[in-house]
Design a protein around this motif. Sequence first.
Motif, PDB file in Angstrom:
ATOM      1  N   THR A  46      22.792  47.233  37.629  1.00  0.00           N
ATOM      2  CA  THR A  46      21.618  47.845  38.245  1.00  0.00           C
ATOM      3  C   THR A  46      20.377  46.982  38.070  1.00  0.00           C
ATOM      4  OG1 THR A  46      22.524  50.047  37.825  1.00  0.00           O
ATOM      5  CG2 THR A  46      20.159  49.905  38.233  1.00  0.00           C
ATOM      6  N   GLN A  47      20.173  46.463  36.866  1.00  0.00           N
ATOM      7  CA  GLN A  47      18.963  45.694  36.585  1.00  0.00           C
ATOM      8  C   GLN A  47      18.927  44.367  37.331  1.00  0.00           C
ATOM      9  OE1 GLN A  47      17.255  45.856  32.589  1.00  0.00           O
ATOM     10  NE2 GLN A  47      18.994  47.118  31.959  1.00  0.00           N
ATOM     11  N   THR A  48      20.083  43.865  37.753  1.00  0.00           N
ATOM     12  CA  THR A  48      20.119  42.623  38.525  1.00  0.00           C
ATOM     13  C   THR A  48      19.243  42.711  39.763  1.00  0.00           C
ATOM     14  OG1 THR A  48      22.368  42.129  37.775  1.00  0.00           O
ATOM     15  CG2 THR A  48      21.638  41.043  39.798  1.00  0.00           C
ATOM     16  N   PHE A  49      19.175  43.895  40.378  1.00  0.00           N
ATOM     17  CA  PHE A  49      18.457  44.061  41.632  1.00  0.00           C
ATOM     18  C   PHE A  49      16.961  44.283  41.426  1.00  0.00           C
ATOM     19  CE2 PHE A  49      22.838  45.049  42.558  1.00  0.00           C
ATOM     20  CZ  PHE A  49      23.051  44.307  43.711  1.00  0.00           C
ATOM     21  N   PHE A  50      16.526  44.287  40.172  1.00  0.00           N
ATOM     22  CA  PHE A  50      15.103  44.439  39.885  1.00  0.00           C
ATOM     23  C   PHE A  50      14.540  43.240  39.137  1.00  0.00           C
ATOM     24  CE2 PHE A  50      16.834  48.738  40.210  1.00  0.00           C
ATOM     25  CZ  PHE A  50      15.957  49.320  41.110  1.00  0.00           C
TER      26      PHE A  50
END
Length: 320
Positions: A108-112
Amino acid sequence: MQPISVTILTGFLGSGKTTLLRHILNAEHGYKIAVIENEFGEVPIDNELIGERATQIKTLSNGCICCSRSNELEDALLDLLDSMDKGQIYFDRLIIECTGMADPGPITQTFFSHEILCQRFLLDGIITLVDAVHATQQLDRFPIAQAQVGYADRVLLTKTDIASNHEALLERLQRINVKAPIYKVIQGDADLSILFNIEGFMLNDNLTISAPVFRFAPKQQNTIRSIVVNLSHPVELAAVSDLMEELLLSFADNLLRYKGILAIENESRRLLFQGVQRLYSADWDREWEPDETRESVLVFIGMDLPEQKIRDKFAALSVK
């Protein structure tokens, strides 16, 4: 350029992710879907290889694309974008199928956290599959199974045709994640309307909280659970900001998802916030309606959170 919507498909081993994926790829939905599949995927694909970093990008007969890579997710995503920018492939949605033991948090954090990826992709939602036959044992033994439920925007309960008595499981899942609706799915035959356009990571007021009637004292103690905080009075912006910063400093590693609608003192607009672990955003929403009750609702989903301490801190917020 319109960002590409991303769906993360997660769930414990044997929960039916590949079966659901087959259903999606074979359905008439009008999307061109790229799939980043794990090494255990069973979707039939051809052998076309594209990309300079050993990423396998394979085109299905229906025009969908499968991408598999043994290294970093970021590189696989960049390879897909590179191939699309060169006109070699085209897709307008992306599905990432996690391995059964994967933690959705880092994905999930990859996209932020990546400058290019956060511009080109838009995380739409996390869908977690739960095996009604084996889930109770899995939730008891493996904290990652609870975490997968905790991150979810949608929970799909599978194999309910085999396990017909699953009311206790439903209640347990709602304790873990009070904001994710639960849908029963048999053999991957899911209504596509519950899978796409979820807007789970959009800063909006889509905050529906389930309120199950608990008919028994649970024998299981969930490591991960939901905490819902209601405040009947407006709060000072500085005070609630300081409190949120304190919570993130103290418990960010234990917080999976959190979201809320806040009534702020001397402010005619609602304040929305949401976050994933340490990633947190807030913004002003619409005006409160004249006949609307100005109250705050906050939902925290996390691991071993000190519930009473959190409740006390928010209860202590008062208008000065």
